[in-house]
Design an enzyme around this catalytic site. Structure first.
Site, mmCIF file in Angstrom:
data_model
loop_
_atom_site.group_PDB
_atom_site.id
_atom_site.type_symbol
_atom_site.label_atom_id
_atom_site.label_comp_id
_atom_site.label_asym_id
_atom_site.label_seq_id
_atom_site.Cartn_x
_atom_site.Cartn_y
_atom_site.Cartn_z
ATOM 1 N N CYS A 41 0.832 -1.218 0.000
ATOM 2 C CA CYS A 41 0.000 0.000 0.000
ATOM 3 C C CYS A 41 0.861 1.259 0.000
ATOM 4 O O CYS A 41 2.006 1.255 0.444
ATOM 5 C CB CYS A 41 -0.910 -0.035 1.228
ATOM 6 S SG CYS A 41 -1.931 1.437 1.448
ATOM 7 N N SER A 43 0.704 3.688 1.948
ATOM 8 C CA SER A 43 1.119 4.096 3.299
ATOM 9 C C SER A 43 2.416 3.402 3.705
ATOM 10 O O SER A 43 3.243 3.983 4.411
ATOM 11 C CB SER A 43 0.013 3.799 4.315
ATOM 12 O OG SER A 43 -1.123 4.582 4.022
ATOM 13 N N HIS A 46 5.068 5.489 2.237
ATOM 14 C CA HIS A 46 5.330 6.704 3.020
ATOM 15 C C HIS A 46 6.359 6.419 4.112
ATOM 16 O O HIS A 46 7.264 7.217 4.353
ATOM 17 C CB HIS A 46 4.044 7.197 3.709
ATOM 18 C CG HIS A 46 3.116 7.972 2.822
ATOM 19 N ND1 HIS A 46 3.441 9.187 2.278
ATOM 20 C CD2 HIS A 46 1.848 7.721 2.435
ATOM 21 C CE1 HIS A 46 2.407 9.649 1.580
ATOM 22 N NE2 HIS A 46 1.423 8.769 1.649
ATOM 23 N N HIS A 62 0.391 -3.548 6.296
ATOM 24 C CA HIS A 62 -0.758 -3.304 7.190
ATOM 25 C C HIS A 62 -2.061 -3.701 6.509
ATOM 26 O O HIS A 62 -3.127 -3.409 7.017
ATOM 27 C CB HIS A 62 -0.788 -1.824 7.573
ATOM 28 C CG HIS A 62 -0.972 -0.933 6.384
ATOM 29 N ND1 HIS A 62 0.060 -0.613 5.539
ATOM 30 C CD2 HIS A 62 -2.073 -0.352 5.875
ATOM 31 C CE1 HIS A 62 -0.405 0.129 4.563
ATOM 32 N NE2 HIS A 62 -1.699 0.303 4.723
ATOM 33 N N CYS A 167 -7.436 -2.716 3.774
ATOM 34 C CA CYS A 167 -7.036 -1.296 3.731
ATOM 35 C C CYS A 167 -7.630 -0.569 2.545
ATOM 36 O O CYS A 167 -8.516 0.256 2.711
ATOM 37 C CB CYS A 167 -5.525 -1.094 3.772
ATOM 38 S SG CYS A 167 -5.112 0.675 3.767
HETATM 39 N N1 APR Z 1 -1.784 13.913 -10.526
HETATM 40 C C1 APR Z 1 -2.556 12.802 -10.726
HETATM 41 N N2 APR Z 1 -2.184 11.573 -10.308
HETATM 42 C C2 APR Z 1 -1.006 11.454 -9.678
HETATM 43 C C3 APR Z 1 -0.145 12.557 -9.449
HETATM 44 C C4 APR Z 1 -0.581 13.842 -9.908
HETATM 45 N N3 APR Z 1 0.154 14.937 -9.738
HETATM 46 N N4 APR Z 1 0.944 12.097 -8.778
HETATM 47 C C5 APR Z 1 0.775 10.778 -8.600
HETATM 48 N N5 APR Z 1 -0.406 10.365 -9.133
HETATM 49 C C6 APR Z 1 -1.003 9.026 -9.119
HETATM 50 C C7 APR Z 1 -0.044 7.886 -9.401
HETATM 51 O O1 APR Z 1 0.126 7.690 -10.809
HETATM 52 C C8 APR Z 1 -0.759 6.698 -8.728
HETATM 53 O O2 APR Z 1 -1.623 6.040 -9.631
HETATM 54 O O3 APR Z 1 -1.460 8.764 -7.790
HETATM 55 C C9 APR Z 1 -1.577 7.355 -7.617
HETATM 56 C C10 APR Z 1 -1.125 6.984 -6.192
HETATM 57 O O4 APR Z 1 -1.399 5.652 -5.995
HETATM 58 P P1 APR Z 1 -0.461 4.615 -5.171
HETATM 59 O O5 APR Z 1 0.951 5.051 -5.233
HETATM 60 O O6 APR Z 1 -0.850 3.237 -5.620
HETATM 61 O O7 APR Z 1 -0.918 4.838 -3.640
HETATM 62 P P2 APR Z 1 -2.213 4.294 -2.861
HETATM 63 O O8 APR Z 1 -1.898 3.012 -2.185
HETATM 64 O O9 APR Z 1 -3.404 4.357 -3.745
HETATM 65 O O10 APR Z 1 -2.321 5.396 -1.701
HETATM 66 C C11 APR Z 1 -2.634 6.751 -2.020
HETATM 67 O O11 APR Z 1 -3.777 7.157 0.046
HETATM 68 O O12 APR Z 1 -4.045 6.039 2.068
HETATM 69 C C12 APR Z 1 -3.312 6.970 1.366
HETATM 70 O O13 APR Z 1 -1.135 6.800 2.396
HETATM 71 C C13 APR Z 1 -1.863 6.587 1.208
HETATM 72 O O14 APR Z 1 -1.211 8.799 0.661
HETATM 73 C C14 APR Z 1 -1.456 7.526 0.113
HETATM 74 C C15 APR Z 1 -2.697 7.588 -0.766
HETATM 75 ZN ZN ZN Z 2 -3.011 1.107 3.415
#
Ligand code: APR
Ligand code: ZN
Length: 364
Positions: A41, A43, A46, A62, A167
């Site tokens: 995930c 998180s 992060h 998690h 999650c």
């Molecule tokens: N504009 C649009 N999309 C973007 C941009 C942007 N500027 N920057 C990144 N992305 C997209 C990425 O291409 C990706 O598909 O955001 C998405 C982020 O997804 P993941 O990295 O898979 O993360 P995810 O597990 O979905 O979590 C996203 O939610 O719970 C919180 O801590 C977690 O902050 C995190 C967020």
């Molecule tokens: Zn998560």
């Protein structure tokens, strides 16, 4: 005590090490779980990238599900052989929030300290204490969690699907149903279509939102978004607000951010019609405040909603989400783009940093 292969973060560097940790027998009120699957995930990323402080060494992960192997004294909710989804925010079941049915704002949980309710950790590495991320540490063959973090689900739900319910699905569907309470036929835009954003899109489809607009930099993610219910997809440029306004006749009723970036969170009010709601789901790094034009917000009657874990009550919501999957109403399996082994976890994080892959799931 059992030995367990686990992905461990030592507090610095962005790579996990595969180590063998010792997992203690479950003490009073706790449960030993043999993991079936763990999602990878945002998180977790992060933590790896140093956005948030965590104790170390920490077994990461998690978002997981598995089989109860043994239970400690006093455990009555589950028994060996049960299939469970783990909750990364275990409720204390005693504070005012828990007693009011709001386990998601429990004030007695020690999940964020990565310890059990009595302040101990069940893990050791080379004879020294190790921590389980958010008191679950799912990137491990075995883990010990409090009874309130292990929610029984039907055995027909595969572990890879079940792990995501723990999650991304709980967060994404929960933010739509519990936090925003989106009504059928209303418009919504989701900025960021990773595991969490795609889960929001599934939730929006479930409740009959229309149109559903997905925004992501990555075309591959937008293809997943269309498959899961997005009616429109956009690769953002400076004109995002105008494009959303054109599709929704003046702005969306709901705008969700699922990335965790300051700039995209700040862009949410501009995507809304008057009276609309902006929902902050993505979690930015610590000490990264955002700003809004308060006058515009007040004059146009827009709302900002903070949403953590989709305001999930695990014992109520995990079984509900599992049965929606079994009924064919929530195609969680379509979110799984990669099934990997534990040692492949670093490649999954690298792909995530590049914006690739819907969801990688570690299968044990
Ligand atoms: N504009 C649009 N999309 C973007 C941009 C942007 N500027 N920057 C990144 N992305 C997209 C990425 O291409 C990706 O598909 O955001 C998405 C982020 O997804 P993941 O990295 O898979 O993360 P995810 O597990 O979905 O979590 C996203 O939610 O719970 C919180 O801590 C977690 O902050 C995190 C967020
Ligand atoms: Zn998560």
């Amino acid at each position: 005590m059992v030995q367990s292969q686990a992905a461990v973060h030592f507090g610095e560097g962005t790579k996990l090490q595969i180590e063998v940790v010792e997992v203690a027998d479950p003490g009073r009120g706790n449960v030993l779980v043999r993991m079936g699957a763990s999602g990878v995930c945002g998180s977790d990323r992060h933590v790896l990238d140093g956005d948030w402080e965590m104790p170390s060494p920490t077994v990461l992960g998690h978002e997981g599900a598995g089989t109860v192997e043994a239970v400690g004294d006093g455990v009555t909710d589950v028994e060996p052989g049960d299939h469970v989804i783990l909750s990364w925010f275990y409720p204390c079941r005693r504070c005012t929030a828990c007693l009011s049915g709001k386990a998601y704002v429990c004030t007695g949980s020690r999940s964020e300290e990565c310890v059990l309710p009595d302040g101990t950790t069940p893990l050791t590495l080379d004879g020294k204490p190790a921590f389980a991320y958010l008191a679950v540490g799912t990137m491990s063959e075995y883990t010990v969690v409090p009874e309130s973090a292990a929610i029984r689900i039907p055995k027909e739900v595969p572990f890879d699907v079940a792990s995501l319910i723990g999650c991304s699905i709980a967060t994404g569907v929960g933010t739509v149903v519990n936090d925003a309470a989106v009504e059928p036929g209303t418009s919504a835009v989701v900025v960021g279509a990773g595991g969490v954003g795609l889960s929001i899109i599934m939730g929006l489809k479930l409740v009959g939102a229309n149109p559903i607009i997905a925004v992501d930099l990555n075309e591959e993610k937008l293809a997943f978004a269309r498959e899961l219910g997005a009616t429109h997809t956009i690769v953002p440029d400076d004109d995002l607000a105008a494009q959303v306004a054109a599709i929704t006749e003046g702005g969306a009723a709901y705008a969700f951010e699922a990335i965790g970036r300051v700039e995209t969170i700040e862009s949410l009010p501009g995507l809304l019609a008057p009276g609309g709601s902006a929902v902050v789901v993505g979690l930015p790094p610590v000490d990264a405040p955002v700003s809004f034009d308060a006058l515009e917000l007040a004059e146009s009657g827009k709302k900002i909603i903070g949403s953590n874990y989709g305001s999930t009550v695990p014992g109520r919501d995990f079984p509900k989400l599992a049965s929606l999957y079994l009924a064919g109403a929530l195609p969680v399996d379509k979110l799984i783009s990669h099934r990997i082994s534990l040692p492949e976890v670093n490649e999954a994080f690298d792909a995530m940093r590049r914006g690739e892959r819907a969801r990688s799931v570690i299968v044990f």
